[in-house]
Design a protein around this motif. Structure first.
Motif, mmCIF file in Angstrom:
data_model
loop_
_atom_site.group_PDB
_atom_site.id
_atom_site.type_symbol
_atom_site.label_atom_id
_atom_site.label_comp_id
_atom_site.label_asym_id
_atom_site.label_seq_id
_atom_site.Cartn_x
_atom_site.Cartn_y
_atom_site.Cartn_z
ATOM 1 N N UNK A 31 0.816 -1.265 -0.390
ATOM 2 C CA UNK A 31 0.137 0.276 -0.035
ATOM 3 C C UNK A 31 0.559 1.207 0.348
ATOM 4 N N UNK A 32 0.043 2.266 -0.272
ATOM 5 C CA UNK A 32 0.932 3.355 -0.376
ATOM 6 C C UNK A 32 -0.144 4.096 1.008
ATOM 7 N N UNK A 33 0.882 4.244 1.896
ATOM 8 C CA UNK A 33 0.440 4.559 3.356
ATOM 9 C C UNK A 33 -1.421 5.845 2.976
ATOM 10 N N UNK A 34 -1.838 6.226 3.339
ATOM 11 C CA UNK A 34 -3.029 6.838 3.796
ATOM 12 C C UNK A 34 -3.962 6.816 2.493
ATOM 13 N N UNK A 35 -3.530 6.223 1.551
ATOM 14 C CA UNK A 35 -4.027 6.401 -0.521
ATOM 15 C C UNK A 35 -5.573 5.337 -0.288
ATOM 16 N N UNK A 36 -7.138 6.600 -0.605
ATOM 17 C CA UNK A 36 -7.777 5.505 -0.076
ATOM 18 C C UNK A 36 -8.144 5.079 -1.394
ATOM 19 N N UNK A 159 -0.577 -10.032 4.054
ATOM 20 C CA UNK A 159 -0.106 -9.583 4.264
ATOM 21 C C UNK A 159 0.208 -8.482 3.762
ATOM 22 N N UNK A 160 -0.601 -7.115 4.820
ATOM 23 C CA UNK A 160 -0.302 -5.847 4.989
ATOM 24 C C UNK A 160 0.057 -4.720 4.869
ATOM 25 N N UNK A 161 1.427 -3.606 4.134
ATOM 26 C CA UNK A 161 2.728 -3.383 5.000
ATOM 27 C C UNK A 161 2.533 -2.195 3.704
#
Length: 263
Positions: A31-36, A159-161
């Motif tokens: 993920x791109x941190x904060x991405x909706x 895994x979500x990182x």
């Protein structure tokens, strides 16, 4: 949470991600941190009717291992908790200012809802994947993933990182573990920034519809990644796509936004 129209448009991507567990035991959904957009996708994945049938463990970067008992009561027992009660799991994790954004709470609530629809024995645990007390965070994450997800047989896990952890290159937990566990871990990420997405649109001939683009085992694995991903902005632009991810999520013309922390 994703709207009904976004859920409908993401279905082909959801189905593609669910199919990855037919090939691997662990899917690292970067993920791109904060991405909706990334938030909507991971919620849509756990809402998929096949998710609780196929996946048996989830590990998340946004929770402190010291509060695993809180996660278990919420996720497995279905205990009702306010945001304040639940927030203990992320508020002293590494990067707590990021995890305070409501999209991370929304994911936990989506998993709880999916679990409450099945008998307790079939519910999917969420494991805390951060320990801020550790000086070598990368080593701790790598060892935790190996211990909790890979050394327990063929347990299908999510895994979500941050996307950097899901790359095949050394330095990420996937890059460090891939030789010891060949074929066991697959990495998925979306494009980084609007420029990276435009580069991907040109390369893959993409239109407006969301799509999961296979990379592993295709000729595209040898194509230079350029600036499609985060590390392309600070490293060799000739690094091939195959050393980044096994598949790329393209969100089409679904508009992204960064979700700020909730005070």
């Amino acid at each position: 949470r994703p709207t009904d129209s976004v859920r409908t448009r993401l279905k082909p991507v959801d189905n593609g991600i669910l199919s990855l567990w037919e090939k691997a035991d662990v899917v690292c959904l970067g993920e791109d941190h904060g991405s909706k957009n990334d938030s909507d996708l991971r919620i849509a994945v756990v809402e998929h009717p096949d998710f609780v049938k196929k996946v048996r463990l989830i590990m998340i970067e946004s929770a402190n291992v010291a509060h695993q008992d809180v996660l278990d009561r919420f996720i497995l027992d279905g205990k009702t908790m306010s945001r304040e009660e639940l927030s203990v799991v992320w508020r002293d994790a590494t990067g707590a200012e990021v995890w305070a954004a409501p999209i991370y709470e929304a994911f936990l609530r989506a998993v709880q809802k999916a679990n409450l629809a099945v008998p307790k024995a079939q519910r999917v645990p969420v494991l805390a994947g951060d320990d801020p007390a550790q000086h070598n965070r990368g080593k701790w994450i790598r060892e935790a993933v190996a211990r909790e997800l890979l050394n327990k047989g063929s347990v299908k896990s999510l895994a979500i990182y941050g996307s950097g952890h899901c790359e095949q290159r050394g330095g990420s937990f996937r890059g460090e573990l891939i030789d010891k566990y060949p074929g066991k871990i697959m990495g998925v990420s979306s494009f980084f920034t609007a420029d990276g997405m435009e580069e991907g649109r040109r390369l893959f001939g993409l239109g407006n519809e969301p799509k999961l683009i296979p990379i592993a085992g295709t000729p595209n694995a040898k194509h230079p990644a350029g600036k499609m991903f985060f590390h392309g902005y600070s490293s060799d632009l000739t690094t091939p796509l195959g050393l980044y991810f096994d598949a790329i999520v393209y969100f089409g013309d679904i508009k992204d936004m960064k979700v700020p922390p909730k005070n």
